[in-house]
Structure formats: C-alpha cells, structure tokens
Design a protein around this motif. Structure first.
Motif, PDB file in Angstrom:
ATOM      1  N   GLU A  58       6.999  -4.983  -3.345  1.00 22.18           N
ATOM      2  CA  GLU A  58       5.872  -4.058  -3.177  1.00 22.18           C
ATOM      3  C   GLU A  58       4.722  -4.720  -2.426  1.00 22.18           C
ATOM      4  O   GLU A  58       4.070  -4.091  -1.575  1.00 22.18           O
ATOM      5  CB  GLU A  58       5.405  -3.556  -4.543  1.00 22.18           C
ATOM      6  CG  GLU A  58       6.402  -2.623  -5.226  1.00 22.18           C
ATOM      7  CD  GLU A  58       5.945  -2.166  -6.597  1.00 22.18           C
ATOM      8  OE1 GLU A  58       6.187  -1.002  -6.946  1.00 22.18           O
ATOM      9  OE2 GLU A  58       5.343  -2.989  -7.323  1.00 22.18           O
ATOM     10  N   GLU A  59       4.479  -6.002  -2.715  1.00 21.30           N
ATOM     11  CA  GLU A  59       3.416  -6.731  -2.004  1.00 21.30           C
ATOM     12  C   GLU A  59       3.763  -6.862  -0.528  1.00 21.30           C
ATOM     13  O   GLU A  59       2.909  -6.701   0.352  1.00 21.30           O
ATOM     14  CB  GLU A  59       3.226  -8.120  -2.630  1.00 21.30           C
ATOM     15  CG  GLU A  59       2.119  -8.932  -1.966  1.00 21.30           C
ATOM     16  CD  GLU A  59       1.994 -10.324  -2.556  1.00 21.30           C
ATOM     17  OE1 GLU A  59       1.187 -11.113  -2.039  1.00 21.30           O
ATOM     18  OE2 GLU A  59       2.723 -10.635  -3.527  1.00 21.30           O
ATOM     19  N   LEU A  60       5.014  -7.139  -0.240  1.00 21.41           N
ATOM     20  CA  LEU A  60       5.449  -7.271   1.143  1.00 21.41           C
ATOM     21  C   LEU A  60       5.270  -5.959   1.900  1.00 21.41           C
ATOM     22  O   LEU A  60       4.849  -5.943   3.059  1.00 21.41           O
ATOM     23  CB  LEU A  60       6.923  -7.699   1.158  1.00 21.41           C
ATOM     24  CG  LEU A  60       7.600  -7.816   2.524  1.00 21.41           C
ATOM     25  CD1 LEU A  60       6.975  -8.943   3.325  1.00 21.41           C
ATOM     26  CD2 LEU A  60       9.088  -8.051   2.359  1.00 21.41           C
ATOM     27  N   LEU A  61       5.585  -4.853   1.230  1.00 27.87           N
ATOM     28  CA  LEU A  61       5.474  -3.545   1.862  1.00 27.87           C
ATOM     29  C   LEU A  61       4.041  -3.036   1.912  1.00 27.87           C
ATOM     30  O   LEU A  61       3.704  -2.169   2.710  1.00 27.87           O
ATOM     31  CB  LEU A  61       6.340  -2.524   1.108  1.00 27.87           C
ATOM     32  CG  LEU A  61       7.847  -2.748   1.152  1.00 27.87           C
ATOM     33  CD1 LEU A  61       8.537  -1.888   0.107  1.00 27.87           C
ATOM     34  CD2 LEU A  61       8.380  -2.423   2.525  1.00 27.87           C
ATOM     35  N   GLY A  62       3.220  -3.538   1.001  1.00 24.27           N
ATOM     36  CA  GLY A  62       1.849  -3.063   0.926  1.00 24.27           C
ATOM     37  C   GLY A  62       1.731  -1.688   0.296  1.00 24.27           C
ATOM     38  O   GLY A  62       0.786  -0.936   0.562  1.00 24.27           O
ATOM     39  N   ARG A  64       3.132   0.771  -3.469  1.00 29.76           N
ATOM     40  CA  ARG A  64       3.876   0.828  -4.726  1.00 29.76           C
ATOM     41  C   ARG A  64       5.163   1.613  -4.522  1.00 29.76           C
ATOM     42  O   ARG A  64       5.182   2.637  -3.830  1.00 29.76           O
ATOM     43  CB  ARG A  64       3.040   1.492  -5.821  1.00 29.76           C
ATOM     44  CG  ARG A  64       1.855   0.669  -6.287  1.00 29.76           C
ATOM     45  CD  ARG A  64       1.216   1.277  -7.513  1.00 29.76           C
ATOM     46  NE  ARG A  64       2.095   1.204  -8.665  1.00 29.76           N
ATOM     47  CZ  ARG A  64       1.780   1.708  -9.872  1.00 29.76           C
ATOM     48  NH1 ARG A  64       0.630   2.335 -10.058  1.00 29.76           N
ATOM     49  NH2 ARG A  64       2.618   1.596 -10.877  1.00 29.76           N
ATOM     50  N   LEU A  65       6.220   1.115  -5.117  1.00 35.49           N
ATOM     51  CA  LEU A  65       7.513   1.784  -5.057  1.00 35.49           C
ATOM     52  C   LEU A  65       7.853   2.478  -6.364  1.00 35.49           C
ATOM     53  O   LEU A  65       8.510   3.516  -6.368  1.00 35.49           O
ATOM     54  CB  LEU A  65       8.614   0.773  -4.729  1.00 35.49           C
ATOM     55  CG  LEU A  65       8.467   0.002  -3.415  1.00 35.49           C
ATOM     56  CD1 LEU A  65       9.557  -1.057  -3.310  1.00 35.49           C
ATOM     57  CD2 LEU A  65       8.508   0.940  -2.228  1.00 35.49           C
ATOM     58  N   ALA A  78       6.853   6.804  -1.368  1.00 33.51           N
ATOM     59  CA  ALA A  78       7.272   5.655  -0.558  1.00 33.51           C
ATOM     60  C   ALA A  78       8.520   5.016  -1.140  1.00 33.51           C
ATOM     61  O   ALA A  78       9.427   4.590  -0.417  1.00 33.51           O
ATOM     62  CB  ALA A  78       6.138   4.631  -0.479  1.00 33.51           C
ATOM     63  N   GLY A  79       8.586   4.956  -2.478  1.00 28.11           N
ATOM     64  CA  GLY A  79       9.751   4.374  -3.138  1.00 28.11           C
ATOM     65  C   GLY A  79      11.015   5.164  -2.896  1.00 28.11           C
ATOM     66  O   GLY A  79      12.087   4.605  -2.685  1.00 28.11           O
TER      67      GLY A  79
END
Length: 323
Positions: A58-62, A64-65, A78-79
């Motif tokens: 989630e941090e990498l994507l910026g 929340r999934l 997004a998830g």
C-alpha cells in the motif's frame, strides 16, 4: 480507478521484483480467505509478516487496498482494480514458469487433479494409473474431496465436478452422468411394507448421505413433471456414500446414493432399488479447467486420455429408469 502494477515507482524497501510478487500472492490469499489471520495460516507465516507485506504494498502504491475490520476484509475501489491486475500478472508468471520448464512444449511436470472422494476412487484413480504408465515424465497429485475445491486457490489443473456448472470462466468437457437411486436391503423390506410413493418414506428409518448433490431427497412423480422435495428424518446421517451403502446393506434404513456407489451391493442382492419410476434426471459429470491463454501439454494429454475412458466407465450409471 485503475492501477497498473507493472508501472509502479521503485522503492528502496523492495529488494527485487520477487518481493512484489510475494506481496501480491499474500494479498490475494488474504482476499480469498477473507481475513489476514486465515491467510497467514494458509501460507504458514506470522500474521505480522503478512500485515507488513500488505502495508508495504500500500505504501508503494500510495493508496489503501484493504479496509480492515475485526470481522472481515473489504477491498477499496483501488484494491479491487489492483487485485484483478495482480491475478492476471501471477497467472502469467505461472504460465511463464511452466513454459520455462517445458510444460507447454513437452508432456512433463506435475498435474494436480481434484475429484469427489468416491467418484475419484472408483473411476478417476484407475484412469490416472493408466495415464501414469503411458506418460513417465508426468506426476499426478490427486485431491479427493466432496466439496468443490477452488482450482485457482489450490493451484489445481483440472477438476471432476458433479452437478450443473455455474462458473462460466471454466472450460468444461462432459464425461457422463450419475443416476440417483433409492435403495434398501431385503431384510428391511421384510420388516416394512414396500413403499409405493415417496411420502411413504416418512414411515421408514432412513440413512442420509449428507451430499450437496443428493440433499435434500428429490423425486419426480411420473406424468406430472413436478419436482417433489422430501425432508426425511435420518436414523443415521453419514458424510460418505460407501458408509451409507454399508449401513443400508445392514438393514439400518433406506438410503439415496448414486447408482455407481451402490453398484456392487445392488448386483449381489444386498440392496434393491425402490421407486424407480419417481427418479429425477441423472446428474451431469464434467471435467473442468480454468481458461488460460495457453494449455500445458500435460493437461491436454490428460484430458484427451481420460475423457473417453471416464465416459466408458460412467456410461452404465447415467441412464434414468425406463418403464
């Protein structure tokens, strides 16, 4: 909103692409299992490890999934998009791995097949044994279960399924059908008047095989076209058809099983078929596999080898009683 995983920015905390693929696998397992704790048990890792990997993703994507609650996991918009992309990517990775090992160009590697317990033991296993003798570079793992195992979750290549198929994402090859039969022992019939219609069974002791294919007991009265569902009070309830046949043969009660389950007992006179004129239509049996861009040679060989042999093996068990 759509996230393209292959276009993600680099992050120093991710040592290699394998870390990202591993995190994707963990995320999908959590989604499929419904909770992080269940996924951790499935993957045999600490919950803290799985939680950290998902948080890193989630941090990498910026974004929340997952929305985590005490009871369940819910995907964000997004998830949902990311999980769909991750499934496609991991499927492609597995295909490339199989291709690299030659499984798309040669008959080799492990083949994972699932089947219902009794059907697998009586019909599928003999065919697998013949198949192994002909293809020495292929190994088979046979998963026997009376629940429908998810092919993707179990990384299985092929399933033998009883019943109507609901999943349109599967490729199906029909191999026959199974006739449900109501039967009882001659000793039981000596103690009770022979039933003339399904409702008479409420006066009989019953052995119920708790099966998604045969429960509740269903009958079709001749000439009406209607389906009659009968709720019977079991004297004995079992989870395996061979146990139901054994108990019925010992006179414990009337039972409803597939004809192939009771074949030996019927042929040697331990059981007799009751109310054949009230039988419902035979239940279809299929070979099913997930639709993919490429099919491994081992799977194609197995389908071509097993389908005609299974059709022959099941051919005498799929005919409804004719008057």
């Amino acid at each position: 909103m759509h996230i393209a995983p292959t276009m993600l920015p680099s992050n120093p905390s991710w040592t290699c692409e394998l870390d990202r693929l591993e995190a994707m696998e963990m995320l999908l397992t959590a989604v499929d299992k419904g909770s992080l704790s269940a996924a951790a048990r499935e993957l045999k890792i600490p919950v803290s490890t799985l939680t950290r990997k998902v948080a890193d993703l989630e941090e990498l994507l910026g974004t929340r999934l997952l929305i985590r609650t005490t009871r369940k996991l819910t995907l964000t918009d997004a998830g949902t998009s990311y999980v769909a992309s991750a499934r496609r990517i991991l499927d492609l990775v597995r295909e490339q791995e199989h291709e690299a090992t030659g499984e798309f160009t040669a008959a080799r590697g492990e083949l994972v097949v699932t089947a219902p317990v009794q059907l697998g033991r009586l019909h599928v296993l003999p065919v697998i044994n013949q198949f192994l003798a002909q293809y020495p570079d292929i190994t088979v793992r046979l998963l026997l279960s009376d629940r429908n195992i998810d092919l993707i979750d179990a990384h299985a290549d092929l399933a033998v399924r009883i019943g109507e198929l609901a999943d349109s994402n599967m490729i199906a090859t029909r191999i026959g059908s199974l006739r449900p039969v109501l039967c009882a022992s001659p000793a039981l019939l000596q103690r009770h008047e022979t039933p003339r219609e399904p409702n008479d069974l409420t006066k009989y002791p019953c052995v119920v095989f708790n099966s998604p294919y045969l429960s509740p007991w269903r009958f079709r009265p001749p000439g009406t076209g209607k389906l009659l569902t009968l709720e019977v009070q079991p004297r004995l309830e079992v989870t395996a058809p061979d146990a139901a046949v054994c108990a019925a043969s010992d006179g414990v009660g009337v039972t409803l099983v597939f004809e192939h389950d009771a074949d030996e007992a019927l042929r040697n006179g331990q059981l007799k078929v009751l109310l054949p004129q009230f039988e419902v239509e035979p239940v279809p049996v299929h070979l099913v596999h997930v639709q993919r861009n490429l099919m491994a040679i081992k799977l194609r060989h197995f389908i071509d080898f097993s389908a005609p042999r299974l059709r022959e093996s099941l051919s005498r068990f799929g005919k409804k009683h004719r008057h």
